[in-house]
Structure formats: C-alpha cells, structure tokens
Enzyme design. Structure first.
Site, PDB file in Angstrom:
ATOM      1  N   ASP A 175       0.801 -11.552  -1.210  1.00  0.00           N
ATOM      2  CA  ASP A 175       0.466 -10.193  -0.805  1.00  0.00           C
ATOM      3  C   ASP A 175      -0.933 -10.161  -0.189  1.00  0.00           C
ATOM      4  OD1 ASP A 175       0.987  -7.457  -0.533  1.00  0.00           O
ATOM      5  OD2 ASP A 175       1.817  -7.317  -2.550  1.00  0.00           O
ATOM      6  N   ASP A 246       6.929  -0.959   1.909  1.00  0.00           N
ATOM      7  CA  ASP A 246       7.848  -1.349   0.840  1.00  0.00           C
ATOM      8  C   ASP A 246       9.054  -0.412   0.832  1.00  0.00           C
ATOM      9  OD1 ASP A 246       5.753  -2.986   0.149  1.00  0.00           O
ATOM     10  OD2 ASP A 246       5.624  -2.322  -1.917  1.00  0.00           O
TER      11      ASP A 246
END
Length: 431
Positions: A175, A246
C-alpha cells in the site's frame, strides 16, 4: 516543513470522495532520508520478473473482515476455498491484509506478528497454507506506517523482503499510506522511488514473490497524465496494480456496494490501453457472498471483471458462502474468459449512461462480448459485429456463459430483456 503523508483511498469515508493528503501532524518526525527520490535507483523497464502470466486469483480478508482478523479466520477461509472447490478453480492465493502485525517492530527491527491474533506466527501460517496447496500473500506499506498505523517498510525494504522470503511468502501487496514527500520532490517522484526500492528488495531475495502495487490508487484524482504515468512505471516494478478507489466494505449498504462496483468498473474499463499480458489493472475485490447484493449484481461484477482480465480476488466469508455465490465465483466458463492465455483486457465498444458493451479477443479466435445494463429498468442491448471487432462470417455461434444457453446470430449480437444491474456474457464463435 512537516512531511505530508497520504491516506489510502476508500479506507475512510473521506477516501470515497477523493485521495487527499492527511494532516501534516500525523508524522511527528521529518521524512527519513530514504524517502527522498534517488534517480540512480529508478526502476528499469522489465526488471521485475513476470510472475503472473494470468490474472491472480484468490482471497483477501480486507473488504469483509477489515482488522477483525486472526489465524483461525484465515485458516478457516483457506480450508473453505479447498472444500468448496474454488481453490481447484484457481482461487489459491490467500492474502492477509492490514492489521496482522504488532504496533512496533521487534528488538532487531524486524516485523512481528500480533501475538494474540497470530499466536503461531506468520511462518506457521504460510506452512499451513502451503500444505493445503495454496499460496501465501501478505500486506505491507511503502510509507512509515500502514493505513491502520502499523509499521511500514520505509527504511526497512531489504530487511522486510528478506523476512517475507524466510516466511515463504508468495505474494506481497504494498500500500501507499503515510508516505512523506520530502521538500523539493514531487509526490510522483517519491512514490516511484519507494515502490522501486521495494521491488528491488523483493527481487533480490531470489524468491518468486508476485508484487501487487497500490501506487496508482493514490493518483487517480491527480489528472490522467500523472495517473497514467504512475500506472506505466507500476507495470515496470510489479505484476499488478490497484488503479483507484477501494471497493466498498462489508459494513456498507448494498446500494453503496453496487455503486462502488459500477464506479470501479467504469474507471478500470478506460485503462485497457495501459494493460498488457502479464501486467494487470486491478479494480479491487469481488464481493460475491453474504453482502446483500443480488444475484444479478454479483454476477455482473464477476462477468465484468473477467472481461477486463482483472485479478479475481474474493473478499467475503468463504466459510458461509451460499450456493448462489459459489456458483458465480466458480463458473469455469467465466473464469476461462478472465484467465485466457492471450491476456488482453476487454475494451469498451459502446456505452451510454445506463449501459456498456465490451469486447475481448480470446486465444482460440473466439471473442467474449459483455452487454451490461447498469440502469434501473429492463433493456434490450445490442452491438454490431463490426463494432465488436468480429471477423466477417455468415453466422455466429453464441454461448451465454452464465445460463449455458447456445444460440446463433446472422448479424448483430443481441441480449434481449436484460434485467437491471445484469450482464449478459457471450462467447462468440464465427461460422
């Protein structure tokens, strides 16, 4: 000046609207020296090995469980992948997302698994997964902290990569939260350098570790030129990349989940020109399962993701998977479209506010065509053979991959009376 860490899109409500810089106060210390881009360490094209010749398939806990994760939950879901036959159909990589670690590194600077959540440690978890014939995936961050404020890899890339290799990790998802941008350097330069460092560290271990890069998700709202540039170098340093927001979490309403599926489809469908075989655009997780979505909605996501040659990574409770969800996820004909050896992402051939049509060439000369009704009313959708890129032929055999129905067409490819939120997926053979 304080560094400006960046938060992961979609992990908080604010992330559903834009990728924004977090407050400068999140990090008290100045940016580490290793955060400053080093042109000498810029990624070289083609240097990361091609470890994902087909779009990866598997399971990740994040969308369904978030931080409510432990050893038992992971292994129970892994066993369910095997028991339901989904592992045998390709869902083999089990990835543990954020929150698996302790809040601090160990005395030697090493990453430490949370001793309550994972009492036997991560090497043990990997051994158990491998004994089931599965692969072991793990999460980290190229910043100082992960999105949930656990230790990040910045300044520890070599050590963390070596530790993952020692644990026999097969897949790393990196990430990009809490990345400090040093004065005099751009955000894009900083991300490129840090992901390049992690890429080299993983490669230097000598272990084949598939690398999932999240960098593009942090540039979706920075303008297409920069966004596409980041996707370009992500394809150099890794095997797949998260492109944008997301997908919605389990706690979201069914309407919000459906909206996020459509949103992620629409942005990812426009990126087909930036994908190439073995390097995959990733529009995030599949939500088929106990999510409140309808059969038509979960089938649409599965069909559209397959058309886009997207990674098929389920994020649900596999232990309680309904027969309906298992049927959607396990449809071997739809999976075959996703996993087709030609490795081409289907492209949009026509769309309007309530529908979209995609065409995807397949290795054996067939063409997959998806007709998606994203609107609220039943519609008949069609596309000409020329627009779909089909070769001229006297007729075309159509195999509807969800129902199994087989028909013929002498002209246009038509899907009649398509219900709202449904997708008709054909495999079309000329002649």
């Amino acid at each position: 000046m304080s560094p400006s860490p960046v938060s992961r899109p979609g992990r908080a409500l604010a992330g559903l609207t834009a990728v924004a810089a977090c407050s400068a106060g999140l990090l008290a210390a100045p940016a580490p020296a290793s955060a400053a881009p080093d042109p000498a360490r810029a990624p070289a094209a083609g240097t990361y090995p091609n470890l994902a010749p087909r779009p990866p398939m598997g399971w990740n806990n994040w969308s369904y469980y978030m931080c409510d994760i432990n050893e038992k939950t992971v292994l129970d879901n892994a066993r369910a992948l095997v028991r339901t036959g989904l592992a045998g159909k390709g869902y083999r990589t089990v990835t543990i997302d954020d929150c698996w670690m302790g809040r601090a590194r160990g005395s030697r600077g090493e990453l430490v698994a949370d001793p309550v959540k994972f009492p036997h440690g991560m090497a043990y978890l990997g051994r158990q997964l491998h004994r089931m014939g599965l692969k072991f995936g793990i999460y980290e961050d190229v910043g100082t902290l992960t999105c949930e404020k656990f230790p990040g890899s910045l300044g520890h890339f070599q050590e963390d990569a070596a530790q993952f290799a020692e644990w026999k990790v097969d897949y790393v998802k990196a990430d990009g939260c809490n990345v400090p941008v040093a004065p005099g350097h751009t955000k894009e330069e900083t991300y490129r350098d840090l992901y390049g460092q992690m890429s080299r560290a993983l490669r230097d271990t000598g272990r084949p570790i598939t690398f999932s890069v999240s960098a593009p998700a942090y540039f979706q709202f920075d303008g297409d030129t920069v966004w596409h540039q980041v996707i370009g170098w992500s394809a150099e340093v890794g095997n797949l990349w998260r492109g944008g927001r997301d997908v919605a979490l389990q706690q979201s309403t069914p309407a919000a989940k459906w909206s996020s599926i459509v949103y992620n489809f629409r942005y990812n469908a426009k990126l087909s020109g930036l994908q190439k075989p073995g390097r995959w655009n990733d529009p995030d997780f599949l939500l088929a399962g106990d999510t409140g979505l309808t059969r038509e909605e979960i089938q649409s996501q599965m069909s559209l993701w397959a058309m886009m040659a997207a990674p098929l990574i389920s994020s649900t409770d596999v232990t309680g998977l309904s027969g309906q969800a298992r049927s959607v996820l396990g449809n071997k004909n739809v999976i075959a479209v996703d996993q087709d050896a030609l490795g081409v992402q289907g492209h949009l051939v026509q769309q309007d506010d309530g529908s979209a049509v995609l065409a995807k060439p397949l290795r054996n000369g067939d063409t997959a065509i998806a007709l998606f009704n994203s609107g609220a009313t039943t519609r008949t959708l069609s596309v000409t053979t020329a627009a779909a890129g089909l070769p001229q032929a006297g007729s075309y055999r159509l195999h509807e991959l969800v129902t199994g129905r087989r028909t013929r067409s002498g002209g246009d490819i038509v899907a009649r009376d398509v219900p709202p939120h449904s997708t008709v997926l054909y495999r079309v053979t000329p002649g």
